[in-house]
Design an enzyme around this catalytic site. Structure first.
Site, PDB file in Angstrom:
ATOM      1  N   ALA A  54     -36.528  89.667  47.677  1.00  0.00           N
ATOM      2  CA  ALA A  54     -36.234  91.070  47.327  1.00  0.00           C
ATOM      3  C   ALA A  54     -35.715  91.876  48.511  1.00  0.00           C
ATOM      4  O   ALA A  54     -34.995  92.869  48.317  1.00  0.00           O
ATOM      5  CB  ALA A  54     -37.478  91.723  46.737  1.00  0.00           C
ATOM      6  N   PRO A 111     -40.459  87.565  50.439  1.00  0.00           N
ATOM      7  CA  PRO A 111     -41.636  87.841  49.621  1.00  0.00           C
ATOM      8  C   PRO A 111     -41.637  87.159  48.253  1.00  0.00           C
ATOM      9  O   PRO A 111     -40.593  87.005  47.620  1.00  0.00           O
ATOM     10  CB  PRO A 111     -41.603  89.359  49.439  1.00  0.00           C
ATOM     11  CG  PRO A 111     -40.226  89.774  49.777  1.00  0.00           C
ATOM     12  CD  PRO A 111     -39.711  88.781  50.780  1.00  0.00           C
ATOM     13  N   ASN A 112     -42.826  86.749  47.882  1.00  0.00           N
ATOM     14  CA  ASN A 112     -43.131  86.140  46.576  1.00  0.00           C
ATOM     15  C   ASN A 112     -42.689  84.685  46.473  1.00  0.00           C
ATOM     16  O   ASN A 112     -43.034  84.008  45.508  1.00  0.00           O
ATOM     17  CB  ASN A 112     -42.546  86.960  45.411  1.00  0.00           C
ATOM     18  CG  ASN A 112     -43.065  88.384  45.401  1.00  0.00           C
ATOM     19  OD1 ASN A 112     -44.288  88.568  45.397  1.00  0.00           O
ATOM     20  ND2 ASN A 112     -42.205  89.366  45.428  1.00  0.00           N
ATOM     21  N   GLU A 126     -26.933  82.573  53.642  1.00  0.00           N
ATOM     22  CA  GLU A 126     -27.768  83.323  52.696  1.00  0.00           C
ATOM     23  C   GLU A 126     -27.975  82.441  51.472  1.00  0.00           C
ATOM     24  O   GLU A 126     -27.011  81.843  50.961  1.00  0.00           O
ATOM     25  CB  GLU A 126     -27.051  84.626  52.309  1.00  0.00           C
ATOM     26  CG  GLU A 126     -27.820  85.453  51.282  1.00  0.00           C
ATOM     27  CD  GLU A 126     -27.091  86.749  50.906  1.00  0.00           C
ATOM     28  OE1 GLU A 126     -26.058  87.086  51.542  1.00  0.00           O
ATOM     29  OE2 GLU A 126     -27.564  87.400  49.955  1.00  0.00           O
ATOM     30  N   HIS A 167     -29.974  81.911  47.608  1.00  0.00           N
ATOM     31  CA  HIS A 167     -30.786  82.395  46.492  1.00  0.00           C
ATOM     32  C   HIS A 167     -30.930  81.282  45.470  1.00  0.00           C
ATOM     33  O   HIS A 167     -29.952  80.572  45.171  1.00  0.00           O
ATOM     34  CB  HIS A 167     -30.137  83.612  45.819  1.00  0.00           C
ATOM     35  CG  HIS A 167     -29.956  84.745  46.763  1.00  0.00           C
ATOM     36  ND1 HIS A 167     -30.992  85.559  47.156  1.00  0.00           N
ATOM     37  CD2 HIS A 167     -28.861  85.182  47.440  1.00  0.00           C
ATOM     38  CE1 HIS A 167     -30.544  86.446  48.023  1.00  0.00           C
ATOM     39  NE2 HIS A 167     -29.249  86.237  48.214  1.00  0.00           N
ATOM     40  N   TYR A 209     -36.996  80.596  38.374  1.00  0.00           N
ATOM     41  CA  TYR A 209     -37.038  79.950  39.694  1.00  0.00           C
ATOM     42  C   TYR A 209     -37.451  78.478  39.653  1.00  0.00           C
ATOM     43  O   TYR A 209     -37.444  77.811  40.689  1.00  0.00           O
ATOM     44  CB  TYR A 209     -37.973  80.741  40.628  1.00  0.00           C
ATOM     45  CG  TYR A 209     -37.522  82.169  40.834  1.00  0.00           C
ATOM     46  CD1 TYR A 209     -36.343  82.442  41.517  1.00  0.00           C
ATOM     47  CD2 TYR A 209     -38.254  83.244  40.320  1.00  0.00           C
ATOM     48  CE1 TYR A 209     -35.900  83.754  41.695  1.00  0.00           C
ATOM     49  CE2 TYR A 209     -37.830  84.553  40.495  1.00  0.00           C
ATOM     50  CZ  TYR A 209     -36.654  84.796  41.183  1.00  0.00           C
ATOM     51  OH  TYR A 209     -36.220  86.093  41.358  1.00  0.00           O
ATOM     52  N   ARG A 235     -27.766  88.794  37.101  1.00  0.00           N
ATOM     53  CA  ARG A 235     -29.050  89.410  36.757  1.00  0.00           C
ATOM     54  C   ARG A 235     -28.903  90.943  36.792  1.00  0.00           C
ATOM     55  O   ARG A 235     -27.795  91.453  36.668  1.00  0.00           O
ATOM     56  CB  ARG A 235     -30.117  88.889  37.723  1.00  0.00           C
ATOM     57  CG  ARG A 235     -30.275  87.362  37.620  1.00  0.00           C
ATOM     58  CD  ARG A 235     -31.340  86.819  38.547  1.00  0.00           C
ATOM     59  NE  ARG A 235     -32.648  87.362  38.192  1.00  0.00           N
ATOM     60  CZ  ARG A 235     -33.732  87.242  38.996  1.00  0.00           C
ATOM     61  NH1 ARG A 235     -33.624  86.600  40.159  1.00  0.00           N
ATOM     62  NH2 ARG A 235     -34.891  87.759  38.626  1.00  0.00           N
ATOM     63  N   ASN A 273     -33.476  82.880  52.641  1.00  0.00           N
ATOM     64  CA  ASN A 273     -33.621  83.453  51.308  1.00  0.00           C
ATOM     65  C   ASN A 273     -34.500  84.692  51.494  1.00  0.00           C
ATOM     66  O   ASN A 273     -35.723  84.583  51.528  1.00  0.00           O
ATOM     67  CB  ASN A 273     -34.275  82.473  50.331  1.00  0.00           C
ATOM     68  CG  ASN A 273     -34.356  83.072  48.930  1.00  0.00           C
ATOM     69  OD1 ASN A 273     -34.133  84.283  48.756  1.00  0.00           O
ATOM     70  ND2 ASN A 273     -34.683  82.253  47.936  1.00  0.00           N
ATOM     71  N   ARG A 316     -44.170  81.170  39.840  1.00  0.00           N
ATOM     72  CA  ARG A 316     -43.563  82.492  39.690  1.00  0.00           C
ATOM     73  C   ARG A 316     -42.350  82.407  38.751  1.00  0.00           C
ATOM     74  O   ARG A 316     -41.370  81.711  39.060  1.00  0.00           O
ATOM     75  CB  ARG A 316     -43.094  82.934  41.077  1.00  0.00           C
ATOM     76  CG  ARG A 316     -42.269  84.167  41.057  1.00  0.00           C
ATOM     77  CD  ARG A 316     -41.528  84.355  42.369  1.00  0.00           C
ATOM     78  NE  ARG A 316     -40.808  85.593  42.310  1.00  0.00           N
ATOM     79  CZ  ARG A 316     -39.823  85.943  43.117  1.00  0.00           C
ATOM     80  NH1 ARG A 316     -39.440  85.131  44.081  1.00  0.00           N
ATOM     81  NH2 ARG A 316     -39.227  87.094  42.969  1.00  0.00           N
TER      82      ARG A 316
HETATM   83  C1  DQA Z   1     -34.037  85.525  44.991  1.00  0.00           C
HETATM   84  C2  DQA Z   1     -33.284  86.591  44.184  1.00  0.00           C
HETATM   85  C3  DQA Z   1     -33.821  87.980  44.493  1.00  0.00           C
HETATM   86  O1  DQA Z   1     -33.121  88.956  43.727  1.00  0.00           O
HETATM   87  C4  DQA Z   1     -35.282  88.078  44.143  1.00  0.00           C
HETATM   88  O2  DQA Z   1     -35.807  89.343  44.511  1.00  0.00           O
HETATM   89  C5  DQA Z   1     -36.085  86.976  44.741  1.00  0.00           C
HETATM   90  C6  DQA Z   1     -35.533  85.629  44.803  1.00  0.00           C
HETATM   91  C7  DQA Z   1     -33.620  84.105  44.581  1.00  0.00           C
HETATM   92  O3  DQA Z   1     -33.937  83.178  45.332  1.00  0.00           O
HETATM   93  O4  DQA Z   1     -33.023  83.901  43.522  1.00  0.00           O
HETATM   94  O5  DQA Z   1     -37.252  87.165  45.092  1.00  0.00           O
HETATM   95  O6  DQA Z   1     -33.707  85.700  46.368  1.00  0.00           O
END
Ligand code: DQA
Length: 147
Positions: free
Chosen positions: A78, A11-12, A99, A101, A24, A108, A75, A19
């Protein structure tokens, strides 16, 4: 031709580029997909690149990947920190799982320090910005070569 590597985004991440760019970066998800495709071509891999804001849709792609992929780069955004359902789906996958990120969740907020997905992951890349994506494609190519 072997099965594609699935690259799944949670998501997002559809709003990547606009964003929270201080966290990011300013590269869009479409540009990230192009970066992955270019690296996959260099490494002789085919990729399927998806993003969804829906946990159910991501789980559907993981189910598809059980028999239809050679590995998963994910990825989970959240859902990393909340989704036992995504972990359970990944636990059915016999192929390598990376995995990924963009940020480093460990420097964080504390709620980002725990990942359900890590329990199923072969390895993790984090904190390297969107460059982590082509690095993950490289890492996946190396893992698959060694199988
Ligand atoms: C994320 C890190 C997560 O904590 C966050 O909720 C994201 C993006 C990252 O790519 O750094 O949406 O996965």
């Amino acid at each position: 031709m072997s099965n594609p590597v699935y690259i799944l985004n949670g998501p997002n991440l559809n709003l990547l580029g606009t964003r929270e760019p201080h966290i990011y970066g300013s590269t869009s998800l479409a540009e990230v997909e192009d970066m992955c495709k270019a690296r996959a071509k260099d490494r002789g891999l085919e990729i399927k690149f998806h993003q969804s804001n829906s946990e159910a849709e991501i789980i559907g792609w993981i189910h598809e990947a059980i028999n239809g992929s050679s590995g998963i780069i994910i990825n989970p955004a959240a859902f990393t920190h909340t989704s036992v359902a995504i972990l359970d789906a990944l636990n059915m996958v016999k192929h390598p799982i990376i995995e990924l990120h963009i940020s480093n969740p460990h420097n964080r907020e504390s709620f980002r320090h725990h990942s359900y997905v890590t329990y199923a992951a072969t390895g993790m890349i984090c904190g390297l910005g969107v460059n982590g994506y082509p690095l993950a494609v490289d890492a996946m190519a190396d893992l698959l070569k060694d199988l």
